[in-house]
Structures are given as C-alpha cells and as structure tokens.
Design a protein around this motif. Structure first.
Motif, PDB file in Angstrom:
ATOM      1  N   UNK A  49       0.828  -1.209   0.000  1.00 57.13           N
ATOM      2  CA  UNK A  49       0.000   0.000   0.000  1.00 57.13           C
ATOM      3  C   UNK A  49       0.858   1.253   0.000  1.00 57.13           C
ATOM      4  N   UNK A  50       0.323   2.330  -0.537  1.00 62.48           N
ATOM      5  CA  UNK A  50       1.047   3.602  -0.483  1.00 62.48           C
ATOM      6  C   UNK A  50       0.447   4.556   0.546  1.00 62.48           C
ATOM      7  N   UNK A  88      -9.582  -1.813  -1.190  1.00 60.37           N
ATOM      8  CA  UNK A  88     -10.200  -3.107  -0.905  1.00 60.37           C
ATOM      9  C   UNK A  88      -9.135  -4.176  -0.656  1.00 60.37           C
ATOM     10  N   UNK A  89      -9.528  -5.239   0.069  1.00 57.72           N
ATOM     11  CA  UNK A  89      -8.628  -6.354   0.373  1.00 57.72           C
ATOM     12  C   UNK A  89      -7.977  -6.861  -0.926  1.00 57.72           C
ATOM     13  N   UNK A  90      -6.685  -7.042  -0.919  1.00 59.16           N
ATOM     14  CA  UNK A  90      -5.992  -7.598  -2.092  1.00 59.16           C
ATOM     15  C   UNK A  90      -5.797  -6.597  -3.223  1.00 59.16           C
ATOM     16  N   UNK A  91      -6.063  -5.317  -2.956  1.00 61.24           N
ATOM     17  CA  UNK A  91      -5.900  -4.292  -4.010  1.00 61.24           C
ATOM     18  C   UNK A  91      -4.474  -4.354  -4.577  1.00 61.24           C
ATOM     19  N   UNK A  92      -4.388  -4.340  -5.906  1.00 57.70           N
ATOM     20  CA  UNK A  92      -3.068  -4.365  -6.539  1.00 57.70           C
ATOM     21  C   UNK A  92      -2.647  -2.936  -6.867  1.00 57.70           C
ATOM     22  N   UNK A  93      -1.549  -2.561  -6.313  1.00 56.38           N
ATOM     23  CA  UNK A  93      -1.034  -1.206  -6.509  1.00 56.38           C
ATOM     24  C   UNK A  93      -0.102  -1.187  -7.707  1.00 56.38           C
ATOM     25  N   UNK A 150      -6.686   3.631  -5.281  1.00 52.07           N
ATOM     26  CA  UNK A 150      -8.058   3.220  -5.578  1.00 52.07           C
ATOM     27  C   UNK A 150      -8.863   4.395  -6.166  1.00 52.07           C
ATOM     28  N   UNK A 151      -9.919   4.087  -6.893  1.00 55.43           N
ATOM     29  CA  UNK A 151     -10.832   5.084  -7.477  1.00 55.43           C
ATOM     30  C   UNK A 151     -10.126   6.070  -8.414  1.00 55.43           C
ATOM     31  N   UNK A 152      -9.215   5.550  -9.219  1.00 55.80           N
ATOM     32  CA  UNK A 152      -8.504   6.366 -10.211  1.00 55.80           C
ATOM     33  C   UNK A 152      -7.668   7.498  -9.612  1.00 55.80           C
ATOM     34  N   UNK A 153      -7.342   7.355  -8.348  1.00 62.29           N
ATOM     35  CA  UNK A 153      -6.453   8.353  -7.747  1.00 62.29           C
ATOM     36  C   UNK A 153      -5.042   8.162  -8.284  1.00 62.29           C
ATOM     37  N   UNK A 154      -4.388   9.271  -8.525  1.00 57.79           N
ATOM     38  CA  UNK A 154      -3.004   9.175  -8.993  1.00 57.79           C
ATOM     39  C   UNK A 154      -2.124  10.136  -8.206  1.00 57.79           C
ATOM     40  N   UNK A 155      -0.984   9.605  -7.785  1.00 60.03           N
ATOM     41  CA  UNK A 155       0.039  10.411  -7.124  1.00 60.03           C
ATOM     42  C   UNK A 155       1.250  10.369  -8.044  1.00 60.03           C
TER      43      UNK A 155
END
Ligand code: FES
Length: 347
Positions: A217-218, A228-233, A252-257
């Motif tokens: 996770x970031x 969500x559980x198992x989210x692939x970053x 998640x949700x098209x967020x971009x850093x």
C-alpha cells in the motif's frame, strides 16, 4: 591558466572537481534544477552544480545565473547585493548588469571599462516550481511531469533536500522496489510484505519504463486505508538519464500520485533532491501534512544513501550482486554507461 583551444571558459573543469574529468564533461551539459523559483528574489543565492559555484538572483523579475566569481579579485558575488537591477560585488563594488557586463568600477568612475570585464552567465528556465540551468547552454530537455499543469491535480513542492551522497545512489534508491519493507516501515512499508512480484523494464529511446504491480500500500501509517482487500497497486516508473525519474502511484478510485525525483549533482558526493508532487485526490489535506510525510520518506532513504559503500554507483555490473527485483536499477546503470560515464562514474 589558458584554456585549450575549443574549450570555452564555461566548459572548463571546475577547481577541486570531485568527478573524473570525462564524467564531468558528460554530466555538465545536462539541465538541472538549482533552486526553488519562489525562493530566488533579488538577494543573490549561492548554488553549486556539478562542482561549479554559481550565483542566482532576479533582475527586473528575470532570473540571472552566473559563475559566482568576480574577475577583479575573485570575490564571490553571492555575498554581494542587487541594486538597480545590477549585482554589486561585495569587495570593491564593481557592478554587473543582467548580461554580466561590468557597468561601474567605483575606484575609477571616469575611466572606460574594458568590455572583457564580464561575468560568465548561463541560461535559465523556470519549470515545475524550479529554476533550471545548463552549464553548456544546450537545448532544454526536461523530463515530462504529467499532472503539474493539470488543474485537476494538487501541486506540492517540498523544500530542496540535501543528501551527502551521490546522485546515482539516490536515483537508484528511488527506483528500488524491494526496500519498502525495510527502510520505510515507519511511513508506508510493511515488514510482512517483502516479496517482489515479477515485473518488466522496457525502453523507448533513452527513457526506461517499469510498471510494478504489488500489494504494498502507499497509504501512510495511521492513515485511513480505503483500498479493498488484495488491491493491486501499480507503481509506474519512468527514468530519464542521468538523474531524473517520475513515479505514478495508482490509488483506488482512479487516484493518482505523481512524483518527480530529480537528484541534482552538487558534487560527486553531494546531491540536492528536488521532488515536486502532484495528486488528484485528497486535495483538501493541508499541504504541510503532505510535505511532512514526504520529508520523512526522504529522510529514511537519505540514511541509506549516505551510508552505502562504495559511495559512487558502480556501473560495472560485476561489481555488486543483483536479484530479479533489481531490474530497473540494472537498466539504469546500463543507461548511465551508455552516456559515457566511467565504470565507477565518479571515481
Ligand atoms: Fe569584485 Fe574587486 S573582487 S570588485
């Protein structure tokens, strides 16, 4: 000392150069950021780029960058001041206009001034919140940084961050995906999530790309984590030789850093990191909080970069051991070799 024919003053090796002569010749023509734009006003600011002492200031709102040296008796102009759009040498008061031409010698106000009495000046541009220059005045070729000019993105500009280590080592740390679980446990890494899944590095021209998918996770420690559980970053790296890279972290949700990592080589063993950030989510979080988190991440990396041996980045691939997770850094070392840098590029 006279210069060899075809070597101009601005291309001559600096005094006390910490790079090998050939590495300095390779690195010096590139464009590097030297200061944060809004920190440079009409007070002269000393900066250094690879081993060349420069002075940076504004005259009539325009940035001026010159060698930090008055040719009368070698005083640093950065200890002087700007008056009526001219920089004044602190030793005997010679004045220089924004083209570097000497306009006044106070000890002999009525005498003609030799046109040879001139500062060595360099071109500058302002981009991504920084002042950039090139010692050779080549065509600017700055890294692309999506998000910075996009009104959908929040722009964050942490202060310049000094590292007593080489730019190559810092860059490689930025590209390294197997250290999160060990170096960044206080910020976002997870000691129980160490495995690095396979990933590929591709190349287009001189730009490297690595799209790295993992479950690391970031979100910062203690931050709400809506993934969500198992989210692939997805962490998408783009590398621009010699010392720039961007990282786009897909939330998640098209967020971009999007982070631009620019390791400006002050010398072979000293780096000033410029690291602007753009993101399209959580835009109401106070900027200070974002800066604080990122400075902590930089600090964690700095401790490692400043303590690695050898201090320089070995470009001879046989000099250090490699694992599959190091694909990006191996490709990066190869890219630096192709530029013509030596096997231990600063040795
Ligand atoms: Fe600059 Fe004398 S050293 S005016």
């Amino acid at each position: 000392m006279s210069l060899p024919k075809n070597v101009t003053e601005s291309q001559a090796l600096p005094r006390d150069c910490t790079f090998s002569a050939s590495d300095w010749q390779v690195l010096s023509p590139f464009w590097y950021p030297v200061a944060i734009s809004e920190e440079v006003k009409d007070k002269p600011v000393p900066v250094k780029l690879p081993d060349v002492k420069l002075v940076c200031y504004r005259s009539r709102g325009q940035v001026v960058i010159a060698r930090d040296l008055c040719f009368h008796r070698g005083a640093p102009l950065s200890k002087g001041w700007v008056e009526n759009d001219e920089i004044v040498c602190p030793y005997h008061g010679f004045r220089y206009n924004c083209d570097g031409v000497c306009t006044a010698v106070p000890a002999h106000p009525a005498s003609k001034i030799s046109p040879k009495l001139k500062l060595i000046t360099y071109p500058s541009i302002e981009r991504y919140g920084f002042i950039w220059t090139s010692l050779a005045g080549t065509e600017p070729n700055l890294p692309a940084f999506a998000g910075w000019d996009d009104p959908d993105y929040l722009n964050v500009l942490p202060p310049g961050f000094d590292i007593a280590g080489s730019a190559g080592r810092q860059m490689e740390g930025f590209l390294d995906v197997s250290h999160f679980a060990f170096v960044h446990t206080e910020t976002f890494g997870d000691r129980n999530n160490t495995e690095v899944p396979q990933y590929k590095v591709t190349r287009e021209g001189s730009v490297l790309s690595a799209d790295y998918w993992s479950t690391v996770s970031n979100y910062g420690k203690g931050q709400e984590n809506p993934a969500p559980e198992g989210f692939m970053w997805l962490r998408a790296f783009r590398v621009f030789a010699p010392f720039a890279a961007t990282l786009t972290v897909h939330f998640p949700n098209d967020g971009k850093l999007i982070i631009l990592n620019f390791a400006s080589p002050v010398s072979a063993r000293y780096t000033r990191l410029f690291c602007p950030i753009a993101r399209n989510f959580d835009k109401s979080v106070p900027i200070e909080e974002i800066v604080k988190f990122n400075l902590q991440v930089f600090q964690e990396d700095r401790e490692m970069v400043e303590s690695q041996t050898p201090e320089d980045l070995p470009l001879d691939l046989a000099a250090e051991a490699h694992i599959p997770a190091d694909r990006t850094s191996i490709a990066y070392r190869q890219l630096l070799s192709e530029l013509g840098l030596g096997r231990n590029y600063t040795s």
